[in-house]
Design a protein around this motif. Sequence first.
Motif, PDB file in Angstrom:
ATOM      1  N   ASP A 106       0.831  -1.200   0.000  1.00  0.00           N
ATOM      2  CA  ASP A 106       0.000   0.000   0.000  1.00  0.00           C
ATOM      3  C   ASP A 106       0.869   1.255   0.000  1.00  0.00           C
ATOM      4  N   GLU A 107       0.318   2.324  -0.589  1.00  0.00           N
ATOM      5  CA  GLU A 107       1.010   3.599  -0.584  1.00  0.00           C
ATOM      6  C   GLU A 107       0.923   4.225   0.799  1.00  0.00           C
ATOM      7  N   ILE A 108       1.900   5.064   1.120  1.00  0.00           N
ATOM      8  CA  ILE A 108       1.863   5.802   2.371  1.00  0.00           C
ATOM      9  C   ILE A 108       0.895   6.957   2.178  1.00  0.00           C
ATOM     10  N   ASP A 109       0.011   7.140   3.134  1.00  0.00           N
ATOM     11  CA  ASP A 109      -0.977   8.211   3.060  1.00  0.00           C
ATOM     12  C   ASP A 109      -0.283   9.539   3.331  1.00  0.00           C
ATOM     13  N   GLU A 110      -0.201  10.384   2.315  1.00  0.00           N
ATOM     14  CA  GLU A 110       0.493  11.665   2.458  1.00  0.00           C
ATOM     15  C   GLU A 110      -0.262  12.646   3.351  1.00  0.00           C
ATOM     16  N   ASP A 111      -1.523  12.337   3.653  1.00  0.00           N
ATOM     17  CA  ASP A 111      -2.329  13.211   4.497  1.00  0.00           C
ATOM     18  C   ASP A 111      -2.414  12.737   5.947  1.00  0.00           C
ATOM     19  N   ALA A 112      -1.741  11.645   6.265  1.00  0.00           N
ATOM     20  CA  ALA A 112      -1.789  11.113   7.639  1.00  0.00           C
ATOM     21  C   ALA A 112      -1.012  12.043   8.571  1.00  0.00           C
TER      22      ALA A 112
ATOM     23  N   PRO B 172      -2.096  22.350  10.395  1.00  0.00           N
ATOM     24  CA  PRO B 172      -1.999  20.917  10.694  1.00  0.00           C
ATOM     25  C   PRO B 172      -3.264  20.401  11.377  1.00  0.00           C
ATOM     26  N   GLU B 173      -3.355  19.091  11.460  1.00  0.00           N
ATOM     27  CA  GLU B 173      -4.421  18.455  12.236  1.00  0.00           C
ATOM     28  C   GLU B 173      -4.107  18.671  13.717  1.00  0.00           C
ATOM     29  N   ARG B 174      -5.100  18.435  14.548  1.00  0.00           N
ATOM     30  CA  ARG B 174      -4.897  18.550  16.000  1.00  0.00           C
ATOM     31  C   ARG B 174      -5.271  17.229  16.661  1.00  0.00           C
ATOM     32  N   THR B 175      -4.517  16.896  17.712  1.00  0.00           N
ATOM     33  CA  THR B 175      -4.869  15.724  18.511  1.00  0.00           C
ATOM     34  C   THR B 175      -5.984  16.136  19.464  1.00  0.00           C
ATOM     35  N   ARG B 176      -6.519  15.188  20.195  1.00  0.00           N
ATOM     36  CA  ARG B 176      -7.570  15.513  21.186  1.00  0.00           C
ATOM     37  C   ARG B 176      -7.060  16.496  22.228  1.00  0.00           C
ATOM     38  N   GLY B 177      -5.779  16.396  22.543  1.00  0.00           N
ATOM     39  CA  GLY B 177      -5.183  17.295  23.523  1.00  0.00           C
ATOM     40  C   GLY B 177      -4.809  18.652  22.946  1.00  0.00           C
TER      41      GLY B 177
ATOM     42  N   ILE C 171       1.205  12.618  11.169  1.00  0.00           N
ATOM     43  CA  ILE C 171       2.113  11.754  11.929  1.00  0.00           C
ATOM     44  C   ILE C 171       3.259  12.492  12.618  1.00  0.00           C
ATOM     45  N   PHE C 172       3.556  13.728  12.199  1.00  0.00           N
ATOM     46  CA  PHE C 172       4.710  14.427  12.753  1.00  0.00           C
ATOM     47  C   PHE C 172       4.297  15.464  13.790  1.00  0.00           C
ATOM     48  N   ALA C 173       4.963  15.438  14.938  1.00  0.00           N
ATOM     49  CA  ALA C 173       4.798  16.499  15.925  1.00  0.00           C
ATOM     50  C   ALA C 173       5.471  17.746  15.376  1.00  0.00           C
ATOM     51  N   ILE C 174       5.226  18.880  15.995  1.00  0.00           N
ATOM     52  CA  ILE C 174       5.734  20.149  15.478  1.00  0.00           C
ATOM     53  C   ILE C 174       7.264  20.178  15.408  1.00  0.00           C
ATOM     54  N   ALA C 175       7.938  19.573  16.369  1.00  0.00           N
ATOM     55  CA  ALA C 175       9.407  19.568  16.364  1.00  0.00           C
ATOM     56  C   ALA C 175       9.948  18.802  15.165  1.00  0.00           C
ATOM     57  N   ALA C 176       9.344  17.643  14.874  1.00  0.00           N
ATOM     58  CA  ALA C 176       9.781  16.838  13.731  1.00  0.00           C
ATOM     59  C   ALA C 176       9.470  17.543  12.413  1.00  0.00           C
ATOM     60  N   ALA C 177       8.287  18.138  12.309  1.00  0.00           N
ATOM     61  CA  ALA C 177       7.912  18.851  11.087  1.00  0.00           C
ATOM     62  C   ALA C 177       8.820  20.056  10.871  1.00  0.00           C
ATOM     63  N   ALA C 178       9.167  20.746  11.949  1.00  0.00           N
ATOM     64  CA  ALA C 178      10.065  21.898  11.843  1.00  0.00           C
ATOM     65  C   ALA C 178      11.437  21.458  11.348  1.00  0.00           C
ATOM     66  N   GLU C 179      11.924  20.355  11.879  1.00  0.00           N
ATOM     67  CA  GLU C 179      13.233  19.851  11.449  1.00  0.00           C
ATOM     68  C   GLU C 179      13.199  19.409   9.994  1.00  0.00           C
ATOM     69  N   LEU C 180      12.147  18.679   9.596  1.00  0.00           N
ATOM     70  CA  LEU C 180      12.039  18.199   8.217  1.00  0.00           C
ATOM     71  C   LEU C 180      11.893  19.337   7.211  1.00  0.00           C
ATOM     72  N   SER C 181      11.263  20.422   7.631  1.00  0.00           N
ATOM     73  CA  SER C 181      11.048  21.547   6.715  1.00  0.00           C
ATOM     74  C   SER C 181      12.166  22.583   6.799  1.00  0.00           C
ATOM     75  N   GLY C 182      13.057  22.427   7.788  1.00  0.00           N
ATOM     76  CA  GLY C 182      14.162  23.372   7.929  1.00  0.00           C
ATOM     77  C   GLY C 182      13.724  24.699   8.514  1.00  0.00           C
TER      78      GLY C 182
ATOM     79  N   TYR D   6       1.502  17.134  11.857  1.00  0.00           N
ATOM     80  CA  TYR D   6       1.734  17.449  10.452  1.00  0.00           C
ATOM     81  C   TYR D   6       1.854  16.176   9.626  1.00  0.00           C
ATOM     82  N   SER D   7       1.397  16.251   8.392  1.00  0.00           N
ATOM     83  CA  SER D   7       1.520  15.133   7.455  1.00  0.00           C
ATOM     84  C   SER D   7       2.721  15.388   6.544  1.00  0.00           C
ATOM     85  N   THR D   8       3.066  14.409   5.742  1.00  0.00           N
ATOM     86  CA  THR D   8       4.162  14.611   4.781  1.00  0.00           C
ATOM     87  C   THR D   8       3.791  15.702   3.778  1.00  0.00           C
ATOM     88  N   ARG D   9       2.518  15.815   3.447  1.00  0.00           N
ATOM     89  CA  ARG D   9       2.083  16.871   2.530  1.00  0.00           C
ATOM     90  C   ARG D   9       2.231  18.242   3.184  1.00  0.00           C
ATOM     91  N   HIS D  10       1.970  18.344   4.480  1.00  0.00           N
ATOM     92  CA  HIS D  10       2.186  19.600   5.204  1.00  0.00           C
ATOM     93  C   HIS D  10       3.662  20.000   5.153  1.00  0.00           C
TER      94      HIS D  10
END
Length: 146
Positions: A2-8, A38-43, A10-21, A48-52
């Motif tokens: 299966d393809e990876i869902d680009e809209d899932a 980004p999406e929000r958790t219940r808390g 999965i990344f917390a803000i720290a990881a997304a910040a690092e991946l995006s520079g 962030y998704s890979t598309r984000h």
Amino acid sequence: MDEIDEDAPIFAIAAAAELSGMHPQTLRQYDRLGLVVPERTRGGSRRYSTRHVEQLREVARLSADGMSLPAIARLIALEEQVHDLSRRVRDLEQQLQVERQSRPGSRVFAAGVTGSVITLRAGTRVRRATDVVLYRPRPPQPPASD
């Protein structure tokens, strides 16, 4: 596989910040501006998704090229619309394919003798009626007496 869902989300803000520079505070600012939301958790945590992450990279590139944030926001909104429409077309194509497979050849129609619609198998020919019918108007009826 299966393809990876680009809209899932999965990344917390720290990881997304690092991946995006970018700095996490920049991501928060873009979220407040509605640029990359980004999406929000219940808390309430951002996810962030890979598309984000790709959008964040694009925002950085366009901003570095001198494009204003409102222009970038409009561009991203249009890209989102294209993405949503592409997904909808893909879903409709899949539904159509399922429909075609579930009823092979039953999508040909003809008119019955009484005017009803008849479903035919593909490739089936309907014999045409060759009867000659003469039209004779009925004589006018006298008015009914009470």
